[in-house]
Design an enzyme around this catalytic site. Structure first.
Site, PDB file in Angstrom:
ATOM      1  N   LYS A  62       0.836  -1.215   0.000  1.00  0.00           N
ATOM      2  CA  LYS A  62       0.000   0.000   0.000  1.00  0.00           C
ATOM      3  C   LYS A  62       0.871   1.266   0.000  1.00  0.00           C
ATOM      4  O   LYS A  62       0.688   2.140  -0.846  1.00  0.00           O
ATOM      5  CB  LYS A  62      -0.939   0.017   1.227  1.00  0.00           C
ATOM      6  CG  LYS A  62      -1.882  -1.186   1.292  1.00  0.00           C
ATOM      7  CD  LYS A  62      -2.827  -1.108   2.470  1.00  0.00           C
ATOM      8  CE  LYS A  62      -2.171  -1.205   3.837  1.00  0.00           C
ATOM      9  NZ  LYS A  62      -1.473  -2.488   4.105  1.00  0.00           N
ATOM     10  N   ARG A 103      11.384  -5.491   5.034  1.00  0.00           N
ATOM     11  CA  ARG A 103      11.212  -4.049   4.772  1.00  0.00           C
ATOM     12  C   ARG A 103      12.209  -3.226   5.594  1.00  0.00           C
ATOM     13  O   ARG A 103      12.482  -3.524   6.744  1.00  0.00           O
ATOM     14  CB  ARG A 103       9.783  -3.618   5.133  1.00  0.00           C
ATOM     15  CG  ARG A 103       9.616  -2.096   5.138  1.00  0.00           C
ATOM     16  CD  ARG A 103       8.190  -1.662   5.220  1.00  0.00           C
ATOM     17  NE  ARG A 103       7.448  -2.421   6.209  1.00  0.00           N
ATOM     18  CZ  ARG A 103       6.120  -2.478   6.241  1.00  0.00           C
ATOM     19  NH1 ARG A 103       5.414  -1.831   5.345  1.00  0.00           N
ATOM     20  NH2 ARG A 103       5.508  -3.187   7.157  1.00  0.00           N
ATOM     21  N   ARG A 113      10.899  -1.530  11.055  1.00  0.00           N
ATOM     22  CA  ARG A 113       9.788  -1.117  11.908  1.00  0.00           C
ATOM     23  C   ARG A 113       9.664  -2.074  13.081  1.00  0.00           C
ATOM     24  O   ARG A 113       9.872  -3.270  12.930  1.00  0.00           O
ATOM     25  CB  ARG A 113       8.484  -1.120  11.087  1.00  0.00           C
ATOM     26  CG  ARG A 113       8.010   0.270  10.741  1.00  0.00           C
ATOM     27  CD  ARG A 113       6.934   0.261   9.704  1.00  0.00           C
ATOM     28  NE  ARG A 113       5.732  -0.479  10.086  1.00  0.00           N
ATOM     29  CZ  ARG A 113       4.645  -0.553   9.329  1.00  0.00           C
ATOM     30  NH1 ARG A 113       4.601   0.072   8.158  1.00  0.00           N
ATOM     31  NH2 ARG A 113       3.594  -1.237   9.714  1.00  0.00           N
ATOM     32  N   ARG A 146     -10.302   0.344   8.340  1.00  0.00           N
ATOM     33  CA  ARG A 146      -9.822  -1.002   8.639  1.00  0.00           C
ATOM     34  C   ARG A 146     -10.873  -1.810   9.372  1.00  0.00           C
ATOM     35  O   ARG A 146     -10.624  -2.967   9.725  1.00  0.00           O
ATOM     36  CB  ARG A 146      -8.609  -0.885   9.553  1.00  0.00           C
ATOM     37  CG  ARG A 146      -7.290  -1.091   8.867  1.00  0.00           C
ATOM     38  CD  ARG A 146      -6.249  -0.806   9.928  1.00  0.00           C
ATOM     39  NE  ARG A 146      -5.062  -1.555   9.729  1.00  0.00           N
ATOM     40  CZ  ARG A 146      -3.984  -1.076   9.111  1.00  0.00           C
ATOM     41  NH1 ARG A 146      -3.978   0.119   8.599  1.00  0.00           N
ATOM     42  NH2 ARG A 146      -2.917  -1.822   9.017  1.00  0.00           N
ATOM     43  N   ARG A 153      -0.620  -9.346  12.889  1.00  0.00           N
ATOM     44  CA  ARG A 153      -1.269  -8.305  12.081  1.00  0.00           C
ATOM     45  C   ARG A 153      -2.063  -8.928  10.936  1.00  0.00           C
ATOM     46  O   ARG A 153      -3.138  -8.435  10.586  1.00  0.00           O
ATOM     47  CB  ARG A 153      -0.219  -7.336  11.530  1.00  0.00           C
ATOM     48  CG  ARG A 153       0.280  -6.348  12.607  1.00  0.00           C
ATOM     49  CD  ARG A 153       1.624  -5.742  12.264  1.00  0.00           C
ATOM     50  NE  ARG A 153       1.663  -5.081  10.987  1.00  0.00           N
ATOM     51  CZ  ARG A 153       2.772  -4.888  10.258  1.00  0.00           C
ATOM     52  NH1 ARG A 153       3.939  -5.315  10.708  1.00  0.00           N
ATOM     53  NH2 ARG A 153       2.707  -4.271   9.110  1.00  0.00           N
TER      54      ARG A 153
HETATM   55  P1  AP5 Z   1       4.699  -1.614   1.861  1.00  0.00           P
HETATM   56  O1  AP5 Z   1       4.357  -0.814   0.662  1.00  0.00           O
HETATM   57  O2  AP5 Z   1       5.412  -0.934   2.951  1.00  0.00           O
HETATM   58  O3  AP5 Z   1       3.386  -2.384   2.402  1.00  0.00           O
HETATM   59  P2  AP5 Z   1       2.097  -1.866   3.132  1.00  0.00           P
HETATM   60  O4  AP5 Z   1       0.938  -2.494   2.476  1.00  0.00           O
HETATM   61  O5  AP5 Z   1       2.125  -0.382   3.253  1.00  0.00           O
HETATM   62  O6  AP5 Z   1       2.297  -2.585   4.535  1.00  0.00           O
HETATM   63  P3  AP5 Z   1       2.164  -2.030   6.003  1.00  0.00           P
HETATM   64  O7  AP5 Z   1       2.915  -2.984   6.865  1.00  0.00           O
HETATM   65  O8  AP5 Z   1       2.538  -0.592   6.094  1.00  0.00           O
HETATM   66  O9  AP5 Z   1       0.648  -2.222   6.251  1.00  0.00           O
HETATM   67  P4  AP5 Z   1      -0.078  -2.249   7.570  1.00  0.00           P
HETATM   68  O10 AP5 Z   1      -1.449  -2.054   7.141  1.00  0.00           O
HETATM   69  O11 AP5 Z   1       0.176  -3.443   8.399  1.00  0.00           O
HETATM   70  O12 AP5 Z   1       0.629  -1.068   8.416  1.00  0.00           O
HETATM   71  P5  AP5 Z   1       0.179   0.407   8.753  1.00  0.00           P
HETATM   72  O13 AP5 Z   1       1.378   1.228   8.821  1.00  0.00           O
HETATM   73  O14 AP5 Z   1      -0.929   0.816   7.890  1.00  0.00           O
HETATM   74  O15 AP5 Z   1       5.530  -2.885   1.346  1.00  0.00           O
HETATM   75  C1  AP5 Z   1       6.035  -3.858   2.261  1.00  0.00           C
HETATM   76  C2  AP5 Z   1       7.401  -4.340   1.806  1.00  0.00           C
HETATM   77  O16 AP5 Z   1       7.264  -5.093   0.601  1.00  0.00           O
HETATM   78  C3  AP5 Z   1       8.392  -3.202   1.478  1.00  0.00           C
HETATM   79  O17 AP5 Z   1       9.658  -3.578   1.881  1.00  0.00           O
HETATM   80  C4  AP5 Z   1       8.302  -3.067  -0.047  1.00  0.00           C
HETATM   81  O18 AP5 Z   1       9.519  -2.593  -0.592  1.00  0.00           O
HETATM   82  C5  AP5 Z   1       7.991  -4.487  -0.473  1.00  0.00           C
HETATM   83  N1  AP5 Z   1       7.107  -4.539  -1.663  1.00  0.00           N
HETATM   84  C6  AP5 Z   1       6.032  -3.749  -1.933  1.00  0.00           C
HETATM   85  N2  AP5 Z   1       5.448  -4.106  -3.095  1.00  0.00           N
HETATM   86  C7  AP5 Z   1       6.161  -5.166  -3.572  1.00  0.00           C
HETATM   87  C8  AP5 Z   1       6.050  -5.975  -4.750  1.00  0.00           C
HETATM   88  N3  AP5 Z   1       5.081  -5.773  -5.669  1.00  0.00           N
HETATM   89  N4  AP5 Z   1       6.939  -6.970  -4.903  1.00  0.00           N
HETATM   90  C9  AP5 Z   1       7.947  -7.187  -3.986  1.00  0.00           C
HETATM   91  N5  AP5 Z   1       8.100  -6.438  -2.869  1.00  0.00           N
HETATM   92  C10 AP5 Z   1       7.215  -5.450  -2.656  1.00  0.00           C
HETATM   93  O19 AP5 Z   1      -0.405   0.189  10.226  1.00  0.00           O
HETATM   94  C11 AP5 Z   1       0.447  -0.128  11.294  1.00  0.00           C
HETATM   95  C12 AP5 Z   1      -0.356  -0.249  12.581  1.00  0.00           C
HETATM   96  O20 AP5 Z   1      -0.987   1.015  12.882  1.00  0.00           O
HETATM   97  C13 AP5 Z   1      -1.510  -1.253  12.573  1.00  0.00           C
HETATM   98  O21 AP5 Z   1      -1.059  -2.546  12.884  1.00  0.00           O
HETATM   99  C14 AP5 Z   1      -2.432  -0.679  13.645  1.00  0.00           C
HETATM  100  O22 AP5 Z   1      -1.948  -0.959  14.930  1.00  0.00           O
HETATM  101  C15 AP5 Z   1      -2.277   0.833  13.428  1.00  0.00           C
HETATM  102  N6  AP5 Z   1      -3.283   1.370  12.496  1.00  0.00           N
HETATM  103  C16 AP5 Z   1      -3.041   1.974  11.291  1.00  0.00           C
HETATM  104  N7  AP5 Z   1      -4.194   2.335  10.707  1.00  0.00           N
HETATM  105  C17 AP5 Z   1      -5.188   1.977  11.546  1.00  0.00           C
HETATM  106  C18 AP5 Z   1      -6.613   2.064  11.494  1.00  0.00           C
HETATM  107  N8  AP5 Z   1      -7.243   2.597  10.425  1.00  0.00           N
HETATM  108  N9  AP5 Z   1      -7.329   1.572  12.535  1.00  0.00           N
HETATM  109  C19 AP5 Z   1      -6.715   1.037  13.616  1.00  0.00           C
HETATM  110  N10 AP5 Z   1      -5.369   0.897  13.716  1.00  0.00           N
HETATM  111  C20 AP5 Z   1      -4.615   1.361  12.698  1.00  0.00           C
HETATM  112 MG    MG Z   2       2.227   0.993   4.851  1.00  0.00          MG
END
Ligand code: AP5
Ligand code: MG
Ligand code: ZN
Length: 215
Positions: free
Chosen positions: A13, A127, A160, A88, A171
């Site tokens: 994402k 990552r 992270r 979410r 997660r």
């Molecule tokens: P990346 O692009 O970083 O993936 P992502 O989908 O952004 O993954 P996240 O881990 O950020 O998602 P998340 O939803 O768990 O975390 P968030 O920060 O939102 O890519 C991942 C890796 O893969 C990278 O190294 C990249 O280079 C590689 N990659 C990407 N595309 C690729 C491809 N096509 N091929 C190969 N490699 C690839 O949330 C974190 C925490 O915050 C949650 O756990 C929760 O506690 C809290 N939180 C956030 N939002 C909310 C909400 N709305 N409600 C409640 N809690 C929330």
């Molecule tokens: Mg992300």
């Protein structure tokens, strides 16, 4: 364009958000990034969010929904936005719909990045994120040219705190229980775009931009 990026942890994402916001000149709103910057600054919200994030759990809706509503009222969202990691839960999706209605707005589409569970752990655990500019890399799939150093700004690359194998697994199960129902929610509204997120990064970007342009 008013749109959402939906997908499990590590689906790509944040990576794809970079291309989309450049292509369509809209702000990138990642609730995860907002929480992480609050943690870094030591705010009250950051302290509360950290308790949940470190365990791989969702931050409660009460804290998350108001934050996003305030953000959407800012000037830069007038012509659209890209939400990443919000909503979410069904409650968050309902709250978003109400908030947009009160602004006479609605969502154009929801981009659902589909990646199988087996690939997600390797993506998240490998990552690396620049501590200074936030640029994301992957040790295997998208490495920086010098190990541990950001290509863009020379900053140090860090892992992270929630990217351990154990927390990523948690997660993923939280995603399956609480977030996956949103796929049906938005499919029923007829606005979902499913994207194969298992292809290489630039191919996924091309597919997303092409689908958004053809709408
Ligand atoms: P990346 O692009 O970083 O993936 P992502 O989908 O952004 O993954 P996240 O881990 O950020 O998602 P998340 O939803 O768990 O975390 P968030 O920060 O939102 O890519 C991942 C890796 O893969 C990278 O190294 C990249 O280079 C590689 N990659 C990407 N595309 C690729 C491809 N096509 N091929 C190969 N490699 C690839 O949330 C974190 C925490 O915050 C949650 O756990 C929760 O506690 C809290 N939180 C956030 N939002 C909310 C909400 N709305 N409600 C409640 N809690 C929330
Ligand atoms: Mg992300
Ligand atoms: Zn950097």
């Amino acid at each position: 364009m008013r749109t959402i990026l939906l997908g499990p942890p590590g689906a790509g994402k944040g990576t794809q958000a970079e291309t989309i916001v450049n292509e369509f000149s809209i702000p990138h709103i990642s609730t995860g990034d907002i929480f992480r910057s609050n943690i870094k600054e030591g705010t009250t919200l950051g302290k509360k969010a950290k308790e949940y994030m470190d365990q791989g759990l969702l931050v409660p809706d009460e804290l998350t929904i108001e934050l996003v509503k305030d953000r959407l009222l800012q000037d830069d969202c007038k012509n659209g936005f890209l939400l990443d990691g919000f909503p979410r839960t069904i409650a968050q999706a309902d709250a978003l719909e109400d908030a947009l209605k009160s602004m006479n707005q609605s969502l154009d589409c929801v981009i659902n990045i589909v990646v199988s569970a087996e690939l997600l752990i390797e993506r998240a655990v490998g990552r690396r994120v620049c501590k200074d500019c936030g640029q994301t890399y992957h040790v295997k799939f998208n490495p920086s040219s010098k190990e541990g150093i950001c290509d863009k700004c020379g900053g140090e690359l860090l892992q992270r705190k929630d990217d351990t194998e154990e927390t990523v697994s948690k997660r993923i199960s939280v995603y399956q229980e609480q977030t996956e129902p949103l796929i049906e929610y938005y499919t029923n509204k007829g606005i979902i775009i499913n994207i194969d997120g298992e292809k290489p990064i630039d191919e996924v970007s091309r597919d997303i931009v092409a689908s958004l342009r053809s709408r």
